[in-house]
Design an enzyme around this catalytic site. Structure first.
Site, PDB file in Angstrom:
ATOM      1  N   GLU A 409     -46.929 -50.082 -76.885  1.00 40.97           N
ATOM      2  CA  GLU A 409     -46.005 -51.472 -76.132  1.00 40.97           C
ATOM      3  C   GLU A 409     -45.480 -50.697 -75.093  1.00 40.97           C
ATOM      4  O   GLU A 409     -45.085 -51.499 -74.094  1.00 40.97           O
ATOM      5  CB  GLU A 409     -45.454 -52.079 -77.398  1.00 40.97           C
ATOM      6  CG  GLU A 409     -46.171 -52.822 -78.131  1.00 40.97           C
ATOM      7  CD  GLU A 409     -46.570 -52.234 -79.398  1.00 40.97           C
ATOM      8  OE1 GLU A 409     -47.520 -52.571 -80.186  1.00 40.97           O
ATOM      9  OE2 GLU A 409     -46.479 -51.011 -79.437  1.00 40.97           O
ATOM     10  N   GLN A 431     -50.088 -57.710 -78.291  1.00 33.39           N
ATOM     11  CA  GLN A 431     -50.811 -58.454 -79.441  1.00 33.39           C
ATOM     12  C   GLN A 431     -50.011 -59.533 -80.174  1.00 33.39           C
ATOM     13  O   GLN A 431     -50.488 -60.593 -80.437  1.00 33.39           O
ATOM     14  CB  GLN A 431     -51.545 -57.512 -80.346  1.00 33.39           C
ATOM     15  CG  GLN A 431     -52.789 -58.059 -81.130  1.00 33.39           C
ATOM     16  CD  GLN A 431     -53.509 -56.801 -81.551  1.00 33.39           C
ATOM     17  OE1 GLN A 431     -53.257 -56.535 -82.375  1.00 33.39           O
ATOM     18  NE2 GLN A 431     -54.682 -56.539 -80.826  1.00 33.39           N
ATOM     19  N   HIS A 478     -46.224 -61.265 -88.230  1.00 31.81           N
ATOM     20  CA  HIS A 478     -47.273 -61.779 -87.299  1.00 31.81           C
ATOM     21  C   HIS A 478     -46.938 -63.362 -87.192  1.00 31.81           C
ATOM     22  O   HIS A 478     -47.782 -64.384 -86.762  1.00 31.81           O
ATOM     23  CB  HIS A 478     -48.746 -61.802 -87.853  1.00 31.81           C
ATOM     24  CG  HIS A 478     -49.173 -60.464 -88.186  1.00 31.81           C
ATOM     25  ND1 HIS A 478     -49.016 -59.554 -89.008  1.00 31.81           N
ATOM     26  CD2 HIS A 478     -49.983 -59.675 -87.327  1.00 31.81           C
ATOM     27  CE1 HIS A 478     -49.378 -58.461 -88.950  1.00 31.81           C
ATOM     28  NE2 HIS A 478     -50.146 -58.399 -87.737  1.00 31.81           N
TER      29      HIS A 478
END
Length: 688
Positions: A409, A431, A478
């Site tokens: 990242e 992501q 997530h």
């Protein structure tokens, strides 16, 4: 190799650097801003700077004033930055000594340089990545030298930075893609008060052997002639072979770590004497007579240089201070996108989902702009993104333009500064929002500050796509929303579209904008699969459609009679909040205005304040946890600007103040806002 004239020129530069250090030390009260100098490092820096060409690119570090002199910058220019003067040619008094940036045709390009240790490795590697790409598609855009020489990137580092994880990310990418970059590591055995033995098990030369594909050299960096030969070999290798190399130069540290952390505080007399024995200045001075240079010529130079340096220092000290009225400029470079243009609803247009609107926007960008590239985790042609948000792009545009990266990242974010500096326009993707945090160092230290600290010379043109939000059982890693974290970083723009048309128009505007833009894309809205979000699907706008930032949208209007009677309120929200608000407003069909912010920085404050003043009651909705959030900050701003018009305190509704979104979907629902929670909030507020 070094001849008589070159040795004399190098000695002149070395003596200049040493004299500058002496003057700074003798005038500590005037030199009040923290600074470091190159004492002990002069030989390797000068040997490097004298061999670079105007077509090259350089990322110095904070101890590289001898390198800057060798590149052609004058002592006076450097002193203006030392003293933070208005005429500081690099940052106009905004940053430290030897934190340069320059885009002059007669010398290498230097983008914005930060102070964060080792952070320049990723942007520098991004420059090499960009150069490689431009050479692949059209070599005429790669800043070739006057005689057709290929450019190189020099990344200068201190040895203490090599233990940084982000430096290894840069090494990994350079090795994997065989980029034309030189990592010059100046090893003086110290990291402030930490010795090499305390901080590492190996030096940079040993460490780099683990990165297959990066060549390596080492040299006594206090010996000018040896340094010149080694750097000649390194530069020649990269210029010809277009592959990476690391040069490990052992140097003494003769000065302080910085003017604020003085050497006598933590170094012994024995240590200082050991380093002084390798002073590059007397080493080179002793070589001059052997090279045929007359003693009187040397003495004449030694008399003249201190006089000139003192004159420069006096002039720099008397130079004007920056104008405080100019402190706000330039946070952003001007964007050409100031109005909504193109066809939002083409005749016979078909409805699309948000995920496809984003995909089509990027496809159209890649078709129109050959300098555009798109990369990130799993976006390549094999998968096309874990949400299929990049499906087909790899096949259509090739691996050189749409490709996968490792889980890096920091590299994804920071490389955009280097890519942008060389003329490549990157679109990159992290992501999941929950995993953006390793990239924040680069976002804060490099990307966000670049425009402001370079006086507008190096804004970072990039689009960072970040899927956000809960979408039903995604769990604690997530499902996160991160807008408050991002909005605390000044110097970036943030969009948060809630439907397909806005997604496409804002994506186009983001790409054309010369500044860094983050597109927050809600996973729960991508396919309209979350109950009550069917309206995310819209007629797909035309290729020419562009939606400017800072323009909110009133998506539902109250009846004017209800407004005049004081029986109305406005809801201000974005993302998933739009659908919680719309679905709840069905129970109050004439009483609600809903504003979809669309972008969070910049904000449409005119629309927000005028709407609040009209209704006198306001509800703000976010998916984030409320305490210390962006929406809470906006509520305070509304209270300040609209207080005389309010009939009730501004209300906020968001997620519960929990550390993460729970996996179980009933627990998730208990944490997050909902249609029912919004309905109850509206009922309470209308009664006030």
């Amino acid at each position: 190799m070094p001849n008589k004239e070159l040795l004399l020129h190098a000695y002149r530069l070395m003596l200049t650097a040493k004299t500058m250090d002496d003057v700074y030390e003798a005038n500590r009260q005037l030199c009040k801003y923290v600074h470091s100098t190159s004492r002990g490092h002069e030989a390797i820096q000068i040997a490097t700077g004298l061999q670079l060409l105007p077509c090259d690119f350089v990322s110095p570090y904070y101890r590289d004033d001898s390198l800057m002199l060798a590149l052609g910058f004058s002592p006076y220019e450097l002193m203006l930055q030392l003293l933070a003067k208005a005429d500081d040619p690099f940052t106009h008094g905004r940053s430290y000594y030897c934190h340069p940036n320059a885009a002059r045709k007669d010398r290498p390009l230097i983008p914005h340089q930060s102070s964060a240790t080792g952070m320049q490795a990723i942007p520098a590697t991004g420059m090499a990545q960009g150069i490689q790409y431009l050479e692949f598609i059209h070599s005429g855009h790669a800043r070739k030298g006057t005689h057709g020489e290929f450019p190189v990137v020099l990344c200068s580092l201190g040895d203490g930075s090599i233990t940084e994880g982000e430096v290894s990310e840069a090494f990994q990418f350079a090795a994997l893609h065989q980029l034309p970059v030189i990592y010059l590591v100046q090893d003086n055995d110290w990291g402030i008060s930490v010795t090499a033995g305390e901080s590492r098990t190996m030096n940079a030369y040993e460490y780099i052997s683990g990165f297959t594909g990066i060549h390596r050299l080492q040299v006594d960096g206090s010996d000018f002639e040896a340094s010149y030969r080694t750097m000649n070999e390194a530069i020649g290798f990269v210029r010809k072979e277009r592959k990476p190399i690391l040069v490990h130069a052992r140097v003494p540290l003769l000065g302080h770590h910085t003017s604020g952390v003085r050497k006598e505080w933590y170094r012994s007399a024995q240590d200082l004497a050991k380093h002084a024995a390798h002073d590059p200045l007397p080493k080179l001075r002793n070589r001059l007579p052997e090279a045929g240079i007359h003693e009187e010529e040397i003495l004449q130079m030694e008399r003249e240089i201190p006089v000139g340096i003192m004159q420069d220092f006096s002039s720099a000290s008397a130079a004007p201070e920056p104008d405080p009225l100019e402190v706000n400029e330039p946070v952003f470079a001007p964007t050409p996108i100031i109005a909504e243009t193109g066809k939002r609803k083409p005749v016979k247009g078909e409805k699309v989902m948000m995920v496809d609107a984003a995909l089509h926007a990027i496809e159209e960008i890649l078709e129109e702009y050959p300098e555009a590239i798109f990369f990130g985790q799993d976006v390549g042609k094999r998968l096309g993104g874990v949400f299929r948000e990049a499906a087909t792009l790899g096949d259509k545009f090739g691996d050189h333009r749409v490709f996968n990266t490792a889980i890096q990242e920091a590299y994804l974010v920071g490389s955009t500064a280097g890519l942008s500096a060389v003329g490549v326009k990157p679109i990159v993707e992290v992501q999941f929002a929950d995993y953006i945090y390793p990239g924040l160092n680069q976002l804060v230290s490099e990307v966000a500050k670049s425009c402001y600290l370079s006086g507008g010379r190096f804004p970072v043109q990039m689009v960072l796509r970040v899927p956000v939000g809960a979408y039903g059982g995604g769990g604690p890693y997530h499902s996160g929303c991160i807008e408050s974290t991002l909005l605390s970083i000044k110097g970036i723009k943030v969009a948060y579209p809630s439907n397909a048309a806005d997604m496409k128009g804002l994506m186009k505007a983001a790409f054309i904008d010369p500044n860094p833009v983050i597109m927050l894309e809600h996973k729960g809205l991508y396919w309209s699969k979350v109950q009550g979000t069917h309206d995310t699907q819209t007629i797909e706008p035309g290729k020419d459609y562009i939606l400017p930032f800072g323009k909110g949208n009133i998506i539902l209007k109250a009846d004017e009679l209800q407004v005049k009677a004081g029986r109305s309120l406005c809801i201000i929200t974005y993302g998933m909040g739009v659908y919680w608000a719309k679905n709840a407003a069905k129970y109050f069909p004439q009483n609600i205005d809903i504003i979809d912010l669309r972008t969070l920085c910049p904000l449409d404050e005119d629309l927000i304040f005028s709407t609040v003043k009209k209704h006198g009651k306001c509800l703000l909705i976010t998916e984030e946890q409320i305490t210390h959030s962006f929406i809470q900050s906006l509520a305070a701003r509304i209270m300040q600007q609209c207080f005389p018009y309010l009939d009730a305190p501004v209300q906020t509704l968001g997620a519960l103040d929990l550390p993460a979104v729970p996996m179980n979907m009933k627990l998730e629902a208990a944490m997050l806002p909902s249609e029912e929670k919004v309905k109850n909030a509206i009922e309470r507020l209308l009664k006030e």
